[in-house]
Design a protein around this motif. Structure first.
Motif, PDB file in Angstrom:
ATOM      1  N   LYS A 217      76.221  -7.955  61.677  1.00 12.54           N
ATOM      2  CA  LYS A 217      74.764  -7.957  61.765  1.00 12.54           C
ATOM      3  C   LYS A 217      74.267  -7.320  63.058  1.00 12.54           C
ATOM      4  O   LYS A 217      73.079  -7.042  63.206  1.00 12.54           O
ATOM      5  CB  LYS A 217      74.228  -9.387  61.664  1.00 12.54           C
ATOM      6  N   ASP A 218      75.152  -7.106  64.006  1.00 13.79           N
ATOM      7  CA  ASP A 218      74.786  -6.484  65.271  1.00 13.79           C
ATOM      8  C   ASP A 218      74.628  -4.976  65.112  1.00 13.79           C
ATOM      9  O   ASP A 218      75.005  -4.400  64.094  1.00 13.79           O
ATOM     10  CB  ASP A 218      75.863  -6.754  66.323  1.00 13.79           C
ATOM     11  N   THR A 219      74.089  -4.359  66.157  1.00 13.70           N
ATOM     12  CA  THR A 219      74.001  -2.902  66.180  1.00 13.70           C
ATOM     13  C   THR A 219      74.708  -2.377  67.424  1.00 13.70           C
ATOM     14  O   THR A 219      74.701  -3.026  68.473  1.00 13.70           O
ATOM     15  CB  THR A 219      72.536  -2.426  66.199  1.00 13.70           C
ATOM     16  N   LEU A 220      75.321  -1.226  67.289  1.00 12.51           N
ATOM     17  CA  LEU A 220      75.944  -0.536  68.414  1.00 12.51           C
ATOM     18  C   LEU A 220      75.532   0.925  68.367  1.00 12.51           C
ATOM     19  O   LEU A 220      75.782   1.619  67.377  1.00 12.51           O
ATOM     20  CB  LEU A 220      77.472  -0.651  68.353  1.00 12.51           C
ATOM     21  N   ASP A 221      74.878   1.375  69.427  1.00  9.29           N
ATOM     22  CA  ASP A 221      74.557   2.789  69.593  1.00  9.29           C
ATOM     23  C   ASP A 221      75.419   3.326  70.725  1.00  9.29           C
ATOM     24  O   ASP A 221      75.612   2.662  71.750  1.00  9.29           O
ATOM     25  CB  ASP A 221      73.073   2.979  69.926  1.00  9.29           C
ATOM     26  N   ILE A 222      75.924   4.541  70.557  1.00  9.85           N
ATOM     27  CA  ILE A 222      76.792   5.154  71.558  1.00  9.85           C
ATOM     28  C   ILE A 222      76.152   6.446  72.022  1.00  9.85           C
ATOM     29  O   ILE A 222      75.742   7.287  71.208  1.00  9.85           O
ATOM     30  CB  ILE A 222      78.192   5.425  70.982  1.00  9.85           C
ATOM     31  N   ILE A 223      76.037   6.593  73.335  1.00  6.90           N
ATOM     32  CA  ILE A 223      75.476   7.813  73.889  1.00  6.90           C
ATOM     33  C   ILE A 223      76.415   8.353  74.962  1.00  6.90           C
ATOM     34  O   ILE A 223      77.197   7.608  75.555  1.00  6.90           O
ATOM     35  CB  ILE A 223      74.059   7.614  74.482  1.00  6.90           C
ATOM     36  N   VAL A 224      76.348   9.654  75.178  1.00  3.54           N
ATOM     37  CA  VAL A 224      77.100  10.293  76.251  1.00  3.54           C
ATOM     38  C   VAL A 224      76.093  10.947  77.191  1.00  3.54           C
ATOM     39  O   VAL A 224      74.985  11.317  76.791  1.00  3.54           O
ATOM     40  CB  VAL A 224      78.095  11.336  75.707  1.00  3.54           C
ATOM     41  N   PHE A 225      76.486  11.073  78.457  1.00  2.00           N
ATOM     42  CA  PHE A 225      75.565  11.684  79.416  1.00  2.00           C
ATOM     43  C   PHE A 225      76.318  12.549  80.414  1.00  2.00           C
ATOM     44  O   PHE A 225      77.390  12.199  80.898  1.00  2.00           O
ATOM     45  CB  PHE A 225      74.717  10.629  80.137  1.00  2.00           C
ATOM     46  N   GLY A 226      75.739  13.755  80.607  1.00  2.00           N
ATOM     47  CA  GLY A 226      76.211  14.702  81.605  1.00  2.00           C
ATOM     48  C   GLY A 226      74.978  15.217  82.316  1.00  2.00           C
ATOM     49  O   GLY A 226      74.282  14.448  82.964  1.00  2.00           O
ATOM     50  N   ASN A 227      74.670  16.507  82.193  1.00  2.00           N
ATOM     51  CA  ASN A 227      73.383  17.004  82.697  1.00  2.00           C
ATOM     52  C   ASN A 227      72.224  16.400  81.910  1.00  2.00           C
ATOM     53  O   ASN A 227      71.146  16.167  82.438  1.00  2.00           O
ATOM     54  CB  ASN A 227      73.319  18.525  82.582  1.00  2.00           C
ATOM     55  N   ASP A 228      72.446  16.173  80.618  1.00  2.00           N
ATOM     56  CA  ASP A 228      71.492  15.519  79.725  1.00  2.00           C
ATOM     57  C   ASP A 228      72.198  14.339  79.066  1.00  2.00           C
ATOM     58  O   ASP A 228      73.366  14.062  79.333  1.00  2.00           O
ATOM     59  CB  ASP A 228      70.994  16.505  78.661  1.00  2.00           C
ATOM     60  N   ALA A 229      71.494  13.662  78.178  1.00  2.00           N
ATOM     61  CA  ALA A 229      72.079  12.546  77.428  1.00  2.00           C
ATOM     62  C   ALA A 229      71.738  12.714  75.959  1.00  2.00           C
ATOM     63  O   ALA A 229      70.647  13.176  75.613  1.00  2.00           O
ATOM     64  CB  ALA A 229      71.545  11.213  77.944  1.00  2.00           C
ATOM     65  N   ASN A 248      73.816  12.817  85.041  1.00  2.00           N
ATOM     66  CA  ASN A 248      72.413  12.428  84.968  1.00  2.00           C
ATOM     67  C   ASN A 248      72.328  11.004  84.410  1.00  2.00           C
ATOM     68  O   ASN A 248      72.053  10.792  83.227  1.00  2.00           O
ATOM     69  CB  ASN A 248      71.639  13.416  84.089  1.00  2.00           C
ATOM     70  N   THR A 249      72.574  10.038  85.300  1.00  2.00           N
ATOM     71  CA  THR A 249      72.561   8.629  84.890  1.00  2.00           C
ATOM     72  C   THR A 249      71.182   8.211  84.408  1.00  2.00           C
ATOM     73  O   THR A 249      71.056   7.420  83.465  1.00  2.00           O
ATOM     74  CB  THR A 249      73.004   7.740  86.073  1.00  2.00           C
ATOM     75  N   VAL A 250      70.143   8.738  85.016  1.00  2.00           N
ATOM     76  CA  VAL A 250      68.775   8.386  84.629  1.00  2.00           C
ATOM     77  C   VAL A 250      68.513   8.776  83.171  1.00  2.00           C
ATOM     78  O   VAL A 250      67.953   7.989  82.398  1.00  2.00           O
ATOM     79  CB  VAL A 250      67.757   9.067  85.568  1.00  2.00           C
ATOM     80  N   ALA A 251      68.915   9.994  82.779  1.00  2.00           N
ATOM     81  CA  ALA A 251      68.700  10.430  81.392  1.00  2.00           C
ATOM     82  C   ALA A 251      69.437   9.514  80.421  1.00  2.00           C
ATOM     83  O   ALA A 251      68.911   9.171  79.351  1.00  2.00           O
ATOM     84  CB  ALA A 251      69.175  11.878  81.224  1.00  2.00           C
ATOM     85  N   GLY A 252      70.649   9.112  80.785  1.00  2.00           N
ATOM     86  CA  GLY A 252      71.405   8.209  79.919  1.00  2.00           C
ATOM     87  C   GLY A 252      70.724   6.870  79.757  1.00  2.00           C
ATOM     88  O   GLY A 252      70.599   6.346  78.644  1.00  2.00           O
ATOM     89  N   LEU A 253      70.247   6.301  80.859  1.00  2.00           N
ATOM     90  CA  LEU A 253      69.588   4.990  80.802  1.00  2.00           C
ATOM     91  C   LEU A 253      68.250   5.066  80.070  1.00  2.00           C
ATOM     92  O   LEU A 253      67.879   4.150  79.332  1.00  2.00           O
ATOM     93  CB  LEU A 253      69.397   4.439  82.212  1.00  2.00           C
ATOM     94  N   GLU A 254      67.513   6.149  80.257  1.00  2.00           N
ATOM     95  CA  GLU A 254      66.237   6.307  79.551  1.00  2.00           C
ATOM     96  C   GLU A 254      66.458   6.373  78.042  1.00  2.00           C
ATOM     97  O   GLU A 254      65.714   5.748  77.269  1.00  2.00           O
ATOM     98  CB  GLU A 254      65.509   7.551  80.044  1.00  2.00           C
ATOM     99  N   LEU A 255      67.472   7.101  77.623  1.00  2.00           N
ATOM    100  CA  LEU A 255      67.771   7.186  76.195  1.00  2.00           C
ATOM    101  C   LEU A 255      68.238   5.838  75.660  1.00  2.00           C
ATOM    102  O   LEU A 255      67.832   5.417  74.567  1.00  2.00           O
ATOM    103  CB  LEU A 255      68.840   8.251  75.943  1.00  2.00           C
ATOM    104  N   ALA A 256      69.071   5.144  76.432  1.00  2.00           N
ATOM    105  CA  ALA A 256      69.551   3.827  75.999  1.00  2.00           C
ATOM    106  C   ALA A 256      68.402   2.851  75.809  1.00  2.00           C
ATOM    107  O   ALA A 256      68.339   2.123  74.808  1.00  2.00           O
ATOM    108  CB  ALA A 256      70.555   3.274  77.024  1.00  2.00           C
ATOM    109  N   MET A 257      67.470   2.831  76.748  1.00  2.81           N
ATOM    110  CA  MET A 257      66.332   1.920  76.646  1.00  2.81           C
ATOM    111  C   MET A 257      65.418   2.308  75.488  1.00  2.81           C
ATOM    112  O   MET A 257      64.842   1.442  74.823  1.00  2.81           O
ATOM    113  CB  MET A 257      65.573   1.897  77.969  1.00  2.81           C
ATOM    114  N   ASP A 258      65.280   3.603  75.237  1.00  8.47           N
ATOM    115  CA  ASP A 258      64.461   4.052  74.106  1.00  8.47           C
ATOM    116  C   ASP A 258      65.063   3.587  72.779  1.00  8.47           C
ATOM    117  O   ASP A 258      64.347   3.138  71.875  1.00  8.47           O
ATOM    118  CB  ASP A 258      64.345   5.567  74.134  1.00  8.47           C
ATOM    119  N   LEU A 259      66.395   3.668  72.674  1.00 10.65           N
ATOM    120  CA  LEU A 259      67.063   3.197  71.459  1.00 10.65           C
ATOM    121  C   LEU A 259      66.889   1.687  71.285  1.00 10.65           C
ATOM    122  O   LEU A 259      66.662   1.198  70.168  1.00 10.65           O
ATOM    123  CB  LEU A 259      68.550   3.549  71.514  1.00 10.65           C
ATOM    124  N   LEU A 260      66.985   0.942  72.386  1.00 15.15           N
ATOM    125  CA  LEU A 260      66.864  -0.510  72.300  1.00 15.15           C
ATOM    126  C   LEU A 260      65.430  -0.942  71.992  1.00 15.15           C
ATOM    127  O   LEU A 260      65.221  -1.989  71.368  1.00 15.15           O
ATOM    128  CB  LEU A 260      67.344  -1.162  73.607  1.00 15.15           C
TER     129      LEU A 260
END
Length: 367
Positions: A217-229, A248-260
């Motif tokens: 019932k859980d969800t798992l999203d996987i993202i990768v980040f370099g210059n972009d995410a 680009n840690t900021v891009a990765g975290l922004e995408l992660a929060m958007d997904l959540l």
């Protein structure tokens, strides 16, 4: 007379066949070579010549034929190149789960995550409390309630039980959890002669498999980040490669929060596997890069995103696979701001740390 009866030990024949032994090595190589079957098989030939993996009865060519027969490999249309099948990808996930997390037994009740709140749910806890309006009859702890009635109302034949005598078995609220797993694919993940991306891929595969089998019932999203995410699918993980990227840690975290934000669950969390040094920001169409140290502009933006996640009650757990003192200090400050956790893990212990924190976060209090 009671006693023990012994018989000859017979090892599991399936796991001791030439095919099974070679399959284990082959799957490891597929992750190392990012799903390139030809390179993995070429390296197996080199290993066979050096370490005599096969014998006169069963050779590498026999192994390749059996991989095709059993549906692990197929030929691509057009050039006829051998590629992995979905069966092969699934087998690698299961192997990663067994290697990193051990052979976990499937829970009797799957799909539930425990929170610190109590209330109406599916599962009784071990705690006993006084009856409250709204508690169901099947929660009543009969032994404790009768004992209270006997103490309060006497031991006569006509025992009377009042509401004040009732005690109930408390229940724990079980909720779904949404997790985003971030994988750093910057060039530093393979620098200094150390392969950091393969263990990260194994952890991602194992995480996906444990959630799929134990917490469906859980969800798992996987993202990768370099210059972009960017987001990747489960089937993409074995083929991941490190690129000529900054971090680009900021891009990765922004995408992660958007997904959540799109998830309706209360429990939300981010796991980030990285070498710990953000070196890049994107400003419009321009990349601001500094690979020589912790650039204040990049660091402050990263700290801001950590604080934003904290306000949204999203803990970030950082799994740092580098040991530099100045990077540890950065991760420490980042974690303090987010009120999350950080692990300074070697590559061998990475999977165990991820599982431990995943299980711990299942029980955290959700506001």
């Amino acid at each position: 007379m009671l006693g023990f009866q012994f018989s000859d030990f017979k090892p599991d024949e399936k796991k001791n066949t030439g095919f099974e032994k070679l399959l284990d090595i082959f799957q490891q190589l597929l992750l190392i070579f990012s799903g390139n079957v030809s390179e993995a098989l070429a390296y197996m030939n080199d290993l066979d010549r050096q370490y005599k993996l096969t014998d006169d009865k069963y050779g590498i060519a026999d192994f390749i034929d059996e991989l095709k027969e059993k549906g692990y490999l197929t030929e691509a249309e057009g050039d006829g190149e051998m590629i992995m099948t979905p069966k092969s990808e699934q087998s690698i996930r299961k192997r990663s789960l067994e290697e990193i997390f051990g052979k976990l037994k499937r829970a009797k009740s799957t799909g539930n995550h425990r929170t610190a709140y109590t209330g109406s749910s599916d599962e009784n806890s071990s705690d006993i409390r006084s009856f409250q309006f709204g508690d169901s009859l099947d929660q009543i702890a009969m032994t404790e309630s009768i004992r209270n009635a006997q103490i309060n109302n006497g031991m006569g034949d006509d025992l009377v039980i009042y509401e004040k005598d009732l005690e109930v078995t408390d229940r724990e609220s079980n909720i779904q959890t949404s997790t985003v797993l971030m994988i750093d694919i910057s060039h530093s993940m393979i620098l200094y002669g150390e392969d950091r991306i393969t263990p990260a891929k194994k952890v991602a595969l194992a995480m996906a498999e444990i959630i799929r089998t134990r917490y469906p019932k859980d969800t798992l999203d996987i993202i990768v980040f370099g210059n972009d995410a960017w987001q990747i699918s489960l089937k993409d993980i074995p083929y991941l490669e490190v690129g000529p990227y900054h971090t680009n840690t900021v891009a990765g975290l922004e995408l992660a929060m958007d997904l959540l934000r799109r998830r309706k669950t209360k429990n939300k969390q981010i796991f980030m596997i990285t070498d710990g040094k953000p070196t890049c920001l994107k400003e419009g169409i321009r990349y601001y890069k500094n690979s020589f140290g912790l650039d204040r502009k990049i660091v402050n933006k990263t700290f801001n995103i950590a604080a934003q996640a904290r306000r949204l009650n999203i803990p970030i757990t950082t799994f740092m696979i580098a040991q530099d003192a100045y990077l540890k200090q950065f991760v420490h400050e980042f974690t303090e701001i987010n009120k999350g956790r950080a692990y300074y893990s070697n590559l061998d212990g990475l999977g165990g740390f991820v599982l431990e924190d995943f299980e711990r976060n299942r029980r955290r209090k959700v506001k």
